[in-house]
Scaffold this motif. Structure first.
Motif, PDB file in Angstrom:
ATOM      1  N   VAL A  67      16.387  55.643  23.914  1.00 44.02           N
ATOM      2  CA  VAL A  67      16.252  56.726  25.119  1.00 44.02           C
ATOM      3  C   VAL A  67      17.382  57.555  24.843  1.00 44.02           C
ATOM      4  CG1 VAL A  67      16.212  58.067  27.733  1.00 44.02           C
ATOM      5  CG2 VAL A  67      14.334  56.258  26.489  1.00 44.02           C
ATOM      6  N   LEU A  68      18.573  56.322  25.240  1.00 44.24           N
ATOM      7  CA  LEU A  68      19.874  56.987  25.651  1.00 44.24           C
ATOM      8  C   LEU A  68      20.371  58.063  24.637  1.00 44.24           C
ATOM      9  CD1 LEU A  68      22.588  57.265  26.711  1.00 44.24           C
ATOM     10  CD2 LEU A  68      23.108  55.065  26.132  1.00 44.24           C
ATOM     11  N   GLU A  69      19.893  57.620  23.240  1.00 43.66           N
ATOM     12  CA  GLU A  69      20.070  58.192  22.073  1.00 43.66           C
ATOM     13  C   GLU A  69      19.438  59.799  22.269  1.00 43.66           C
ATOM     14  OE1 GLU A  69      22.122  59.254  18.890  1.00 43.66           O
ATOM     15  OE2 GLU A  69      22.610  57.289  19.618  1.00 43.66           O
ATOM     16  N   LEU A  70      18.500  59.534  22.635  1.00 45.74           N
ATOM     17  CA  LEU A  70      17.851  61.570  22.250  1.00 45.74           C
ATOM     18  C   LEU A  70      18.688  61.918  23.939  1.00 45.74           C
ATOM     19  CD1 LEU A  70      14.925  62.618  21.750  1.00 45.74           C
ATOM     20  CD2 LEU A  70      14.175  61.520  24.365  1.00 45.74           C
ATOM     21  N   VAL A  71      18.432  61.061  24.770  1.00 42.39           N
ATOM     22  CA  VAL A  71      19.861  61.913  26.013  1.00 42.39           C
ATOM     23  C   VAL A  71      20.653  62.605  25.662  1.00 42.39           C
ATOM     24  CG1 VAL A  71      20.476  61.713  28.274  1.00 42.39           C
ATOM     25  CG2 VAL A  71      18.359  61.297  27.709  1.00 42.39           C
ATOM     26  N   LEU A  72      21.788  61.706  24.797  1.00 38.73           N
ATOM     27  CA  LEU A  72      22.830  62.564  23.923  1.00 38.73           C
ATOM     28  C   LEU A  72      22.874  63.270  23.021  1.00 38.73           C
ATOM     29  CD1 LEU A  72      25.091  58.857  24.458  1.00 38.73           C
ATOM     30  CD2 LEU A  72      24.962  60.860  25.667  1.00 38.73           C
ATOM     31  N   ASN A  73      21.701  63.166  22.141  1.00 39.09           N
ATOM     32  CA  ASN A  73      21.176  64.229  21.041  1.00 39.09           C
ATOM     33  C   ASN A  73      21.086  65.438  22.029  1.00 39.09           C
ATOM     34  OD1 ASN A  73      22.234  62.529  19.228  1.00 39.09           O
ATOM     35  ND2 ASN A  73      20.037  62.000  18.669  1.00 39.09           N
ATOM     36  N   HIS A  74      20.787  65.264  22.973  1.00 43.46           N
ATOM     37  CA  HIS A  74      20.068  66.824  23.725  1.00 43.46           C
ATOM     38  C   HIS A  74      21.348  66.914  24.315  1.00 43.46           C
ATOM     39  CE1 HIS A  74      17.458  69.141  26.299  1.00 43.46           C
ATOM     40  NE2 HIS A  74      18.376  68.938  27.679  1.00 43.46           N
ATOM     41  N   GLU A 118       5.142  57.218  22.115  1.00 43.38           N
ATOM     42  CA  GLU A 118       4.812  58.529  22.705  1.00 43.38           C
ATOM     43  C   GLU A 118       4.517  58.995  23.849  1.00 43.38           C
ATOM     44  OE1 GLU A 118      -0.722  59.016  22.774  1.00 43.38           O
ATOM     45  OE2 GLU A 118       0.167  56.558  22.908  1.00 43.38           O
ATOM     46  N   ILE A 119       5.850  58.147  25.088  1.00 40.01           N
ATOM     47  CA  ILE A 119       6.245  58.527  25.918  1.00 40.01           C
ATOM     48  C   ILE A 119       7.683  58.829  24.973  1.00 40.01           C
ATOM     49  CG2 ILE A 119       7.760  57.602  27.576  1.00 40.01           C
ATOM     50  CD1 ILE A 119       5.597  55.305  27.945  1.00 40.01           C
ATOM     51  N   VAL A 120       8.506  58.522  24.245  1.00 36.03           N
ATOM     52  CA  VAL A 120      10.163  59.327  24.031  1.00 36.03           C
ATOM     53  C   VAL A 120       8.731  60.291  23.383  1.00 36.03           C
ATOM     54  CG1 VAL A 120      11.608  58.497  22.213  1.00 36.03           C
ATOM     55  CG2 VAL A 120      10.501  56.774  23.527  1.00 36.03           C
ATOM     56  N   GLU A 121       7.935  60.614  22.333  1.00 33.94           N
ATOM     57  CA  GLU A 121       7.973  62.143  22.124  1.00 33.94           C
ATOM     58  C   GLU A 121       7.624  63.310  23.752  1.00 33.94           C
ATOM     59  OE1 GLU A 121       4.277  61.563  19.329  1.00 33.94           O
ATOM     60  OE2 GLU A 121       4.944  60.688  18.167  1.00 33.94           O
ATOM     61  N   ILE A 163       9.619  67.488  27.208  1.00 31.48           N
ATOM     62  CA  ILE A 163      10.471  67.387  28.655  1.00 31.48           C
ATOM     63  C   ILE A 163      11.751  68.033  28.584  1.00 31.48           C
ATOM     64  CG2 ILE A 163      11.204  66.635  30.418  1.00 31.48           C
ATOM     65  CD1 ILE A 163       8.753  64.767  30.310  1.00 31.48           C
ATOM     66  N   LEU A 164      12.375  67.130  27.582  1.00 36.91           N
ATOM     67  CA  LEU A 164      13.704  67.833  27.182  1.00 36.91           C
ATOM     68  C   LEU A 164      14.392  69.829  26.729  1.00 36.91           C
ATOM     69  CD1 LEU A 164      15.764  64.287  26.156  1.00 36.91           C
ATOM     70  CD2 LEU A 164      16.094  65.624  28.167  1.00 36.91           C
ATOM     71  N   ALA A 165      13.188  69.555  25.438  1.00 32.26           N
ATOM     72  CA  ALA A 165      12.590  70.418  25.031  1.00 32.26           C
ATOM     73  C   ALA A 165      12.617  72.009  26.430  1.00 32.26           C
ATOM     74  CB  ALA A 165      12.153  70.834  24.260  1.00 32.26           C
ATOM     75  N   GLY A 166      12.140  71.552  27.111  1.00 34.93           N
ATOM     76  CA  GLY A 166      11.051  72.411  28.238  1.00 34.93           C
ATOM     77  C   GLY A 166      11.994  72.364  29.363  1.00 34.93           C
ATOM     78  N   ALA A 167      13.279  72.073  29.208  1.00 33.34           N
ATOM     79  CA  ALA A 167      14.303  71.716  30.874  1.00 33.34           C
ATOM     80  C   ALA A 167      15.727  73.469  30.400  1.00 33.34           C
ATOM     81  CB  ALA A 167      15.072  70.435  30.828  1.00 33.34           C
ATOM     82  N   MET A 168      15.681  73.614  31.944  1.00 37.91           N
ATOM     83  CA  MET A 168      16.945  74.255  32.013  1.00 37.91           C
ATOM     84  C   MET A 168      17.850  73.871  31.085  1.00 37.91           C
ATOM     85  SD  MET A 168      18.598  76.478  34.477  1.00 37.91           S
ATOM     86  CE  MET A 168      18.947  74.906  35.871  1.00 37.91           C
ATOM     87  N   ASN A 169      18.822  74.855  30.326  1.00 37.75           N
ATOM     88  CA  ASN A 169      20.082  74.064  29.679  1.00 37.75           C
ATOM     89  C   ASN A 169      20.874  74.294  30.189  1.00 37.75           C
ATOM     90  OD1 ASN A 169      21.535  72.673  28.044  1.00 37.75           O
ATOM     91  ND2 ASN A 169      20.929  74.247  26.355  1.00 37.75           N
ATOM     92  N   ALA A 170      21.259  74.676  31.539  1.00 34.26           N
ATOM     93  CA  ALA A 170      22.797  74.119  32.382  1.00 34.26           C
ATOM     94  C   ALA A 170      24.340  73.326  31.331  1.00 34.26           C
ATOM     95  CB  ALA A 170      22.861  73.403  33.737  1.00 34.26           C
ATOM     96  N   ALA A 171      23.785  73.498  29.847  1.00 32.59           N
ATOM     97  CA  ALA A 171      25.054  72.664  29.926  1.00 32.59           C
ATOM     98  C   ALA A 171      26.029  74.191  28.266  1.00 32.59           C
ATOM     99  CB  ALA A 171      25.205  71.258  28.701  1.00 32.59           C
TER     100      ALA A 171
END
Length: 167
Positions: free
Chosen positions: A29-36, A67-70, A75-83
């Motif tokens: 999950v951390l890898e997913l967040v950092l990549n995002h 399935e949860i990670v997918e 969720i990350l793809a659908g979030a506003m991208n303030a960064a």
């Protein structure tokens, strides 16, 4: 449901019995967040409408980790991208690294700020921080208050206090 029927990573075993499984899930999950976050400049500040779910269902049984990670990826793809450097927001900004880590620690500790007994360190920290902010603002020692997550909640609290003082 019996605890034995839950996935091994459903809870962190306080005796360390599932540490390897938890570490693997955290790393995934951390890898997913950092990549995002590191690729925020490659995505639009606003998500596409296609990233929003059409329907949400609550499963009868626990989902598998993959399935949860997918779902987290969606969720990350659908979030506003303030960064994104092109993001122009008047309230939301890029989170600091320590605010992300602090949120993780707060979630792990899971102390409820409802009372001093439920959160002895954070309740005391809040009053010390407010005293320091009051001093920096020149308000003096009788000043006080509480911290809120945002302006709307703070304004609602101020209205409730004003009503109670008046009536």
């Amino acid at each position: 449901m019996q605890r034995s029927q839950l996935p091994k990573t459903a809870f962190i075993d306080p005796l360390g019995g599932n540490r390897a499984e938890i570490e693997q899930l955290f790393q995934q999950v951390l890898e997913l967040v950092l990549n995002h976050l590191h690729n925020a400049g490659d995505r639009s500040p606003l998500p596409s409408a296609s990233s929003f779910p059409n329907k949400i269902t609550i499963p009868d049984t626990p989902l598998a980790e993959n399935e949860i990670v997918e779902q987290l990826q969606s969720i990350l793809a659908g979030a506003m991208n303030a960064a994104n450097p092109a993001f122009i927001g008047h309230m939301d900004s890029i989170p600091t690294t320590f605010s992300i880590l602090g949120e993780a620690i707060a979630a792990a500790i899971n102390n409820n700020m409802l009372s001093l007994e439920m959160s002895p360190i954070f309740s005391r920290l809040e009053s010390h921080l407010l005293a320091e902010l009051a001093a920096l603002s020149g308000l003096g020692t009788p000043s006080g208050g509480v911290l809120f997550s945002g302006g709307s909640l703070a304004n609602l609290q101020a209205l409730a206090v004003a009503r109670n003082v008046k009536f």
